[in-house]
Structure formats: C-alpha cells, structure tokens
Motif scaffolding. Structure first.
Motif, short mmCIF file in Angstrom:
data_model
loop_
_atom_site.label_atom_id
_atom_site.label_comp_id
_atom_site.label_asym_id
_atom_site.label_seq_id
_atom_site.Cartn_x
_atom_site.Cartn_y
_atom_site.Cartn_z
N LEU A 199 0.78 -1.08 0.00
CA LEU A 199 -0.11 -0.08 -0.02
C LEU A 199 0.77 1.28 0.00
O LEU A 199 2.10 1.16 0.54
CB LEU A 199 -0.99 -0.03 1.28
CG LEU A 199 -2.04 -1.03 1.25
CD1 LEU A 199 -2.76 -1.13 2.59
CD2 LEU A 199 -3.22 -0.64 0.07
N SER A 200 0.44 2.24 -0.23
CA SER A 200 1.06 3.56 -0.56
C SER A 200 0.98 4.17 0.81
O SER A 200 0.41 3.69 1.98
CB SER A 200 0.31 4.56 -1.52
OG SER A 200 -1.06 4.83 -0.64
N GLU A 201 1.85 5.05 1.10
CA GLU A 201 1.83 5.54 2.34
C GLU A 201 0.72 6.28 2.94
O GLU A 201 0.10 6.18 4.17
CB GLU A 201 2.93 6.90 2.60
CG GLU A 201 4.30 6.47 2.28
CD GLU A 201 4.58 6.49 0.51
OE1 GLU A 201 3.81 6.86 -0.14
OE2 GLU A 201 5.53 5.35 0.02
N ASP A 202 0.07 6.96 2.08
CA ASP A 202 -1.24 7.73 2.52
C ASP A 202 -2.34 6.53 2.74
O ASP A 202 -2.85 6.67 3.90
CB ASP A 202 -1.84 8.38 1.29
CG ASP A 202 -1.06 9.86 0.97
OD1 ASP A 202 -0.66 10.10 1.81
OD2 ASP A 202 -1.07 10.16 -0.42
N SER A 203 -2.48 5.24 2.11
CA SER A 203 -3.29 4.29 2.56
C SER A 203 -2.73 3.87 3.71
O SER A 203 -3.80 3.30 4.46
CB SER A 203 -3.36 3.47 1.40
OG SER A 203 -3.96 3.80 0.25
N SER A 217 -8.98 5.24 -3.46
CA SER A 217 -7.53 5.84 -3.71
C SER A 217 -7.12 5.99 -5.22
O SER A 217 -7.40 5.27 -5.89
CB SER A 217 -6.47 5.20 -3.00
OG SER A 217 -5.10 5.58 -3.35
N ASP A 219 -3.73 6.63 -6.01
CA ASP A 219 -2.52 6.11 -6.03
C ASP A 219 -2.69 4.69 -6.94
O ASP A 219 -3.20 3.80 -6.52
CB ASP A 219 -1.92 5.87 -4.74
CG ASP A 219 -0.32 5.83 -5.08
OD1 ASP A 219 0.17 4.83 -5.47
OD2 ASP A 219 0.12 6.51 -4.08
N ARG A 221 -0.41 2.51 -6.99
CA ARG A 221 -0.13 1.36 -6.17
C ARG A 221 -1.26 0.68 -5.23
O ARG A 221 -1.16 -0.59 -5.20
CB ARG A 221 1.02 1.76 -5.25
CG ARG A 221 2.47 2.15 -5.86
CD ARG A 221 3.26 2.61 -4.77
NE ARG A 221 2.74 4.19 -4.51
CZ ARG A 221 3.43 4.86 -3.41
NH1 ARG A 221 4.34 4.29 -2.75
NH2 ARG A 221 2.78 6.06 -3.16
N ASP A 222 -2.28 1.45 -4.88
CA ASP A 222 -3.27 0.88 -4.34
C ASP A 222 -4.49 0.46 -5.27
O ASP A 222 -5.33 -0.42 -4.60
CB ASP A 222 -3.86 2.11 -3.57
CG ASP A 222 -3.08 2.98 -2.54
OD1 ASP A 222 -2.30 2.14 -2.03
OD2 ASP A 222 -3.20 4.05 -2.22
#
Length: 424
Positions: A199-203, A217, A219, A221-222
């Motif tokens: 997961l991304s940092e935000d997630s 999200s 992103d 990556r998510d």
RNA sequence: GCGACCAUAGCUCAGUUGGUUAGAGCGCCGGUUUGUGGUACCGGAGGUCGCGGGUUCGAGCCCCGUUGGUCGCCCCA
C-alpha cells in the motif's frame, strides 16, 4: 495632496477562496437556484431556512471522529460570550439540529429544501472555494427506500432541466445497515492488512483512520489492492439487500439511469444504505456534481430520537460552470436600446426609455459620449430592438428596428413606441 | 499541510542570449468618413512590469525571499 505614491491607501483583498460574481456567471448562478426552487416544488419539498452559524458542537458531533476536518477545516471562532461558533460547512447537521430543537418530528416524514453559502477552510482549486454555495434537499423521518428513489429522481430532473445531464452519471452504492456495514468494514481491514506492504503511505495512514477510503484511492499502487477487495454484497443482510433492491427498482420505474459503483463509500459511521454521487469528468479533480446518501444514525448522534433520513447536496458554482459549458443558458440581453443620436433628443430618449421600462421592457438608454458612436455602442448591447432618435437638418426623426427575428414581444414594443409619439 | 506552474495597461497577452524612452489587440474617451449604421481611418488617456532584497556598468528578463492566483495531492462532511 501628497504626490508620494507610497502614501497610497492599499486596497484590502478579497478573502482567499471567496469570489465575486458579475454578469453572466452571476446570472447562471441565479438560474441554477431558480431552477432548483421550481423543481423542488414539483416534488413537494418545503422551503427551510437554517442559520449560517451554529454552535461548534452541532458540526463537531455530526462529523464525529474525523478530527482533521473538525480541527483544521472549519471556520470556528469564539463569540463575545465565549461560546464556540462555527460557520456552517454543510447543511445537513444544521437541519438535523433544527428538526430536533423545533419538534419537527410532528411533520415526519418531512421533505425540505434549501440553498445558501457554506464555509470550509480548504485549499482553493477548480470548483472548490472557501465560501461556496450549495443546493440541499433532505427527507427526515422516512425509512422508505422510495424516499431515496424519489430524492434521486428529483436530482435527475434538476440536472436535466439545467441542461447538463449529458456526460453526468448517477453512481450508486449501498453501505447496508449497521450490521452489514460492520461486517464489510472488518473484511476490508483484514484484506488491506494482508497487503500492507504494497500500500501507499497515504493508504497506510487511512488503514488506521478510515480504511474504507482506500477503496477510492487515486494512487496506482493501491488500485490493484482496492480493486481486489471484497464488495459489500456478500455481507449484506437480507433486509439491506431488499432495501437496495427497492431503491434501484424505484429508479428504474421512474426511468432514471444509474450505475453501480461498489467503490463508493462514506467515511462517517452514521451513513447507512444508499450512497450516491452524480459525477462528471468535466470539472477537473472535483468530479462530483451532486452527492448524498442515507444517514439514519445522524439525528441520534445529535441527541435526538432515532430518526431515519436521506438527503443530497450540490455545489451551485460547479453546476453553474457546467451550465456555462453546455451553453444551455442564454446570456441576458436588453429588450430595447434607445439611442439619442443628437443632443436635442436626449430628454425624449430618456422619457421613452422610462415608458418602455414601465411597460415591462428591459430598456437601455444610450445618450452619452460622442453622438456619432452611440448607435454602434447600442448595437453592441445586442438588444432585440433598437430605437434611434435624431435631428437631421432641424427635423426630428425616429426609427424602431427589430434585430432579433425570434423576439416575440416586438408588436407590443411597437405599440408602446407609437403611443408615445402620438400622445399629446 | 505538500507539489507544479503563473504574476507586464481596465481585460487578454507579446516582450529575443540581460542593453536606449516597455508594446499589441480588445475596451474606454475624442475626432473624421453628412451617414440607417456592429465599418474604416486618425488621435488620446491609462503601467510602482505583484511586493522586498540580491547579482550586474545595466534587470520586465537571472538568484533568494514573500504575497497572490491557477491546477493537482491530502481531505472531502
């Protein structure tokens, strides 16, 4: 007087994120409100007015655990009595408060509509302002899925009558009842925990604070993880399933097109069952034109009796921008331009313009500046009719000419014109 | 809170590798075409080049800071 330019008085600037509107945009803004007012009457929504300021607790309670929003994104201040006051960031909480404190339970189910300014301390961007304006419709005290459906049919008709339904899609989801929602949420957390490393940092932050938000999200990556997450369907109780089915059947019966969006979620716990957004890709990052859902738990959270409710809100500025793009709203132009092409005609022109106005015509008087250029300036006002008064070789002349062939009040205007010059 | 881009006339913008007195279009004001006309021509007003520092013989242009705007991220009640 000082010639020192540094002594010039500085003009205060507009508050960041506020806007001044003039002419066309202000007209479109008013057109959106007028259309809303007309359509809400067709659905029997009562007009309601609630204060712009409320005790901070009204919104802090309704927004619950999302502390960022409460602490950072509300316009709050202490009044002279020391009470914390907040400029309303939404309509729903204030209306819910009014419902409780005025005993409006006696009118349940109560359909209400309002519009006006709201305030959020956010970074301004396209279609997003610190003072902005919304249309709002709510149904309080009804647990019927037909209330949800009717509310959506209302919204659909509004967008169609504004001429902006093209390219706008109704996306719909259910969050189920409390039981379904809790089960789904637990399954989501489990799913995301198992993919924690990807997961991304935000997630990762969302996972603690608001795991459902990972579903939408942006992103990349998510996305695979969010897309492979379980839908709520498997967790819906029979009752929740029936409720959603009844809403969609109501929409189908009313001929309103919709799309399921299983990724559409609401962060706050009091949202139940129906969640929806009318979305477009024409407004940059702010794609939601109109959004809402069922909030059966809110009124209880504000200390009222358990009361089911559903509602939506729509940003007037965003709607006005779409109206502009669609070209579905004609710019306002005068009915008549009255031109005094000679100084000796100015008073007559002034009088004639007044008579036109008293007869219900929008008349513009052109009687200043270079006489030779007045006619051209009048043409640029783009009036439906143009009236010219002149003096040639000592003889008064006058003419009235139709410029817009589609204009249907021409005979009435001619009658006023003839009557003006035939009366003693 | 974070990032990118932008800021020159009332508006939209141009302004070359840094080089005299900063330009255009539109709009505004005045004049001419003695005319039923959105035309054309001539003239005029209007600029602390966002603000403050710095580099340089010289800055609208380069550097730093700052303010504001735009768009995106976060958030989205």
């Amino acid at each position: 007087m000082s010639k020192d330019k540094s002594a010039k008085i500085p003009t205060p600037q507009a508050v960041r994120g506020t806007q001044d509107m003039l002419g066309d945009f202000a007209d479109r803004f008013a057109h959106v409100v007028e259309t809303f007012e007309r359509v809400r009457r067709l659905y029997g929504y009562k007009r309601v007015e609630v204060p712009v300021i409320e005790p901070t607790a009204v919104f802090a309670r309704s927004l619950g655990e999302t502390t960022d929003v409460v602490s950072k994104e509300m316009y709050s201040f202490d009044d002279r009595g020391g009470e914390s006051i907040t400029l309303r960031p939404e309509f729903t909480a204030g209306i819910a408060r009014a419902y409780i404190t005025n005993g409006w339970q006696q009118f349940a189910p109560l359909k209400v509509a309002t519009h006006g300014p709201l305030f959020r301390y956010e970074r301004p961007q396209k279609g997003r302002y610190r003072q902005f304006h919304q249309l709002d419709a709510e149904v309080l005290g009804s647990d019927s899925p037909l209330a949800d459906a009717e509310l959506l049919v209302f919204a659909d008709q509004l967008l169609k009558e504004l001429g902006i339904a093209e390219g706008v899609t109704l996306t719909l989801n259910t969050l189920g009842d409390a039981e379904s929602r809790d089960a789904w949420r637990a399954a989501l957390v489990e799913h995301f925990e198992s993919h924690r490393g990807a997961l991304s940092e935000d997630s990762l932050a969302r996972l603690d604070k608001n795991p459902m938000r990972i579903l939408d999200s942006k992103d990349p990556r998510d996305r695979p993880i969010a897309d492979s997450a379980p839908d709520i369907d498997a967790f819906l109780t029979a009752e929740a399933q029936d409720f959603f089915g009844a809403v969609t059947s109501g929409l189908d019966a009313a001929g309103v097109a919709w799309e399921r969006n299983a990724r559409l979620v609401r962060g706050l716990d009091y949202y139940r069952h129906t969640a929806f957004e009318f979305v477009t890709d024409r407004l940059g990052a702010q794609g939601t034109v109109l959004g809402g859902g069922r909030y059966d738990g809110l009124i209880e959270a504000l200390g009222g009796p358990p009361t089911p409710a559903v509602g939506w809100a729509a940003g007037i500025e965003r709607l006005a921008m779409l109206v502009q793009e669609s070209g579905s709203f004609r710019t306002h132009v005068p009915d008549i331009a009255v031109v005094a092409e000679n100084i000796d005609c100015e008073l007559t022109a002034c009088s004639l313009a007044a008579v036109f106005r008293r007869s219900g015509f929008w008349a513009e008087l052109v009687a200043t500046g270079s006489p030779r250029k007045r006619f051209d300036r009048a043409r640029k006002l783009d009036p439906a009719l143009i009236v010219s008064l002149d003096v040639r070789d000592g003889v008064h002349t006058r003419s009235i000419k139709l410029l817009d062939e589609r204009y249907n009040r021409s005979p009435a205007a001619h009658a006023v014109f003839d009557s003006f010059f035939s009366s003693p």
